[in-house]
Design a protein around this motif. Sequence first.
Motif, PDB file in Angstrom:
ATOM      1  N   SER A  31       0.745  -1.157   0.114  1.00 45.82           N
ATOM      2  CA  SER A  31       0.120  -0.080  -0.100  1.00 45.82           C
ATOM      3  C   SER A  31       0.869   1.152   0.150  1.00 45.82           C
ATOM      4  O   SER A  31       1.550   1.863   1.006  1.00 45.82           O
ATOM      5  CB  SER A  31      -0.984   0.107   1.287  1.00 45.82           C
ATOM      6  N   ILE A  32       1.176   1.967  -1.166  1.00 45.49           N
ATOM      7  CA  ILE A  32       2.105   2.634  -1.391  1.00 45.49           C
ATOM      8  C   ILE A  32       1.389   4.271  -0.870  1.00 45.49           C
ATOM      9  O   ILE A  32       0.347   4.649  -1.219  1.00 45.49           O
ATOM     10  CB  ILE A  32       2.436   2.925  -2.728  1.00 45.49           C
ATOM     11  N   ASN A  33       2.324   5.008  -0.015  1.00 43.34           N
ATOM     12  CA  ASN A  33       2.061   6.400   0.477  1.00 43.34           C
ATOM     13  C   ASN A  33       3.168   6.993   0.700  1.00 43.34           C
ATOM     14  O   ASN A  33       4.053   6.664   1.117  1.00 43.34           O
ATOM     15  CB  ASN A  33       1.379   6.062   1.819  1.00 43.34           C
ATOM     16  N   VAL A  34       3.374   8.215  -0.428  1.00 47.28           N
ATOM     17  CA  VAL A  34       4.466   8.894  -0.170  1.00 47.28           C
ATOM     18  C   VAL A  34       4.601  10.217   0.718  1.00 47.28           C
ATOM     19  O   VAL A  34       5.786  10.793   1.060  1.00 47.28           O
ATOM     20  CB  VAL A  34       4.854   9.523  -1.617  1.00 47.28           C
ATOM     21  N   VAL A  35       3.368  10.355   1.340  1.00 47.03           N
ATOM     22  CA  VAL A  35       3.391  11.815   2.213  1.00 47.03           C
ATOM     23  C   VAL A  35       3.809  10.985   3.520  1.00 47.03           C
ATOM     24  O   VAL A  35       4.650  11.984   4.355  1.00 47.03           O
ATOM     25  CB  VAL A  35       1.901  11.926   2.434  1.00 47.03           C
ATOM     26  N   ALA A  36       3.653   9.809   4.179  1.00 44.44           N
ATOM     27  CA  ALA A  36       4.009   9.437   5.346  1.00 44.44           C
ATOM     28  C   ALA A  36       5.456   9.486   5.609  1.00 44.44           C
ATOM     29  O   ALA A  36       6.034   9.987   6.519  1.00 44.44           O
ATOM     30  CB  ALA A  36       3.540   8.012   5.778  1.00 44.44           C
ATOM     31  N   PRO A  37       6.324   8.919   4.722  1.00 46.42           N
ATOM     32  CA  PRO A  37       7.796   8.892   4.611  1.00 46.42           C
ATOM     33  C   PRO A  37       8.334  10.422   4.679  1.00 46.42           C
ATOM     34  O   PRO A  37       9.272  10.540   5.282  1.00 46.42           O
ATOM     35  CB  PRO A  37       8.211   8.036   3.629  1.00 46.42           C
ATOM     36  N   LEU A  38       7.748  11.170   4.088  1.00 44.24           N
ATOM     37  CA  LEU A  38       8.273  12.495   4.101  1.00 44.24           C
ATOM     38  C   LEU A  38       8.112  13.311   5.262  1.00 44.24           C
ATOM     39  O   LEU A  38       8.899  14.226   5.687  1.00 44.24           O
ATOM     40  CB  LEU A  38       7.364  13.558   3.008  1.00 44.24           C
ATOM     41  N   LEU A  39       6.971  13.066   5.850  1.00 47.32           N
ATOM     42  CA  LEU A  39       6.611  13.590   7.231  1.00 47.32           C
ATOM     43  C   LEU A  39       7.622  12.820   8.365  1.00 47.32           C
ATOM     44  O   LEU A  39       8.289  13.739   9.165  1.00 47.32           O
ATOM     45  CB  LEU A  39       5.358  13.031   7.835  1.00 47.32           C
ATOM     46  N   LEU A  40       8.015  11.742   8.123  1.00 44.32           N
ATOM     47  CA  LEU A  40       9.014  10.980   8.884  1.00 44.32           C
ATOM     48  C   LEU A  40      10.258  11.768   8.825  1.00 44.32           C
ATOM     49  O   LEU A  40      11.107  11.781   9.798  1.00 44.32           O
ATOM     50  CB  LEU A  40       9.171   9.604   8.654  1.00 44.32           C
ATOM     51  N   LEU A  41      10.734  12.092   7.551  1.00 40.66           N
ATOM     52  CA  LEU A  41      11.842  12.656   7.192  1.00 40.66           C
ATOM     53  C   LEU A  41      11.978  13.867   8.039  1.00 40.66           C
ATOM     54  O   LEU A  41      13.164  14.258   8.410  1.00 40.66           O
ATOM     55  CB  LEU A  41      12.149  12.763   5.675  1.00 40.66           C
ATOM     56  N   LEU A  42      11.005  14.597   7.683  1.00 41.93           N
ATOM     57  CA  LEU A  42      10.894  16.047   8.310  1.00 41.93           C
ATOM     58  C   LEU A  42      11.494  15.865   9.907  1.00 41.93           C
ATOM     59  O   LEU A  42      12.096  16.639  10.328  1.00 41.93           O
ATOM     60  CB  LEU A  42       9.628  16.693   8.111  1.00 41.93           C
ATOM     61  N   LEU A  43      10.339  15.163  10.418  1.00 38.36           N
ATOM     62  CA  LEU A  43      10.570  14.863  12.316  1.00 38.36           C
ATOM     63  C   LEU A  43      11.960  14.503  12.398  1.00 38.36           C
ATOM     64  O   LEU A  43      12.487  14.853  13.189  1.00 38.36           O
ATOM     65  CB  LEU A  43       9.342  14.037  12.534  1.00 38.36           C
TER      66      LEU A  43
END
Length: 587
Positions: A197-209
């Motif tokens: 289940s592909i989601n690209v927003v979640a990893p970007l948020l994790l990267l930011l934090l």
Amino acid sequence: LCEPTQHQANSQSSVASSKALLAGMSSWWSQFWKAALRVRPPLTADDGKAVSPDSNGLRRRLGLLDLVLLGIGASIGAGIFVVTGTVARDAGPGVTLSFVIAGLACVLNALCYAELSTSFPAIVGGAYLYSYSGFNELVAFLVFCQLMLDYHIGAASIARSLASYLINILELIPVLKGRLPKWLGPGGKVLLDGFFSINVVAPLLLLLLTVILCQGVRESATFNSVITLTKVLIVLIVVAVGSFEVDTANWTPFAPNGMTAIVTGATVVFFAYVGFDAVANSAEESKKPKRDLPIGILVSLLACAALYVCVCLVITGMVPYEYLGGDAPLAVAFFDRGLKFMTVLISVGAVAGLTTTLLVGLYVQSRLYLGLGRDGLLPSLLSNIHPKSHTPVVAQIWCGLVASILATFFDVSRLSHILSVGALSGYSVVCACVIVLHVKQEGRVELNFFTKSREAVFCLCGVAFCGFIVGLCFRFSTHFMYPTGILAITILISIPVYIRQEYGGSHHFCCSWIPTIPLLGILFNMFLFAQLHWEAWVRFFVLGALAVIFYALYGQHHAKHGTFVSEDVDLYERVSMVDDYGAYGES
């Protein structure tokens, strides 16, 4: 004549090989248990260097307010806007009592955490560190593995939820509504019949934090404080506005489905109070750990309890409990009352809640990895501290990377039913540590090899098992005589802990009513453990087996052997060596 001689030679060679193999296995087994039963003292020279203000280690920059907001930020997420309503649908207005019961149960664990956080030197580790000294090296490593899997899956799940909330807020803009691709929206783009289940927003948020956390604990704490205060302010606004819409008639009947539904609700909402573990793991970065850690643990817990109770009273007073439930019960309650603008505010509060929960979760993970890297149970690369930001950058990046991979490719919300195993087992071990740490070693019981602390451990295991059986009786609605009988057996098992043990005192904050409070904590934790899905039990044993294998192949050989002592040394006597560790604890 030569054939029997050759045969005898082969037989003797085979017997010798077998004996050598058995001797080798026996030697390996003996070495394994010798390593597994090692006990780590609370203070070593290496630890002193690690927390010294003159070293390149972590910096003590967290004050009391930072610790309190850290605990609140870790506890209160979107659940305050969701779980309160969903549990209320079954428990009715009595959901308020569910949160009170769960809060009281968490106080048992929090008191044990508070004592141990001040009795040990102010270094990272939390439950892992306490179990390393209270029990042994293998138990500590198992506690770490169970907790860490909870943290990894939880972080990925929260990141996905946060991404969904953000996308929902963006879709409030008419131009974007219904036009965002699936790999951005809730659920992600499903591939291979749901396996991916592909989601690209979640990893970007994790990267930011992760980037924020790598900047330094002061910067991370400031970010957490701002977001947490915003979240608390929104909750207070929700309570204030909602209180004017309360109809007290909706509070009758208060417990429509009886106490069973209320107690079941307490087992569900118990996990809304788990932020105090984050406070305990921030010991090495606290300015005044001996004073601030117990206050931060208890105040954050009580503040969360007060907010939960207020929200429960408001939501059950605004709308009849039969209409609560769904993904956004609080938002629906305000929408039905014509307060549509509040739904946007609730969404913002949910985003703020998830953000701080995710931030603190990643923070705690990195500090636990740091502790095991220092002790050699994991590669020492994880213990590297950045010379400028004074943060464990490698461990922090590793935590963000693992969560990002999970959040990008998998719908980890499907794994939610195997979570909480680490928290419950870890909390039980922490409660047991308080009793074991207090037990004085003078004298022996009947059997020469059976020390008083070992007798206490056997009793604690019996109490834990009985708590689990009582939980099963409640889960499967057996006749009340069965759990009553098991509780009677629990009392009998507990008697030696009261009359056959001598307890020393803690040098700092002391948990009251030793050993009653820790015993009750163990009993309730294992009661909740029995309510988990059966797959969670399977996960507990499978992960435990894998952890033992990893420890046997790597951990036992790389642990720092210079930091161990015999288990027969009074543990609180060891702690007395650092009774006045203000030379580095107050810097």
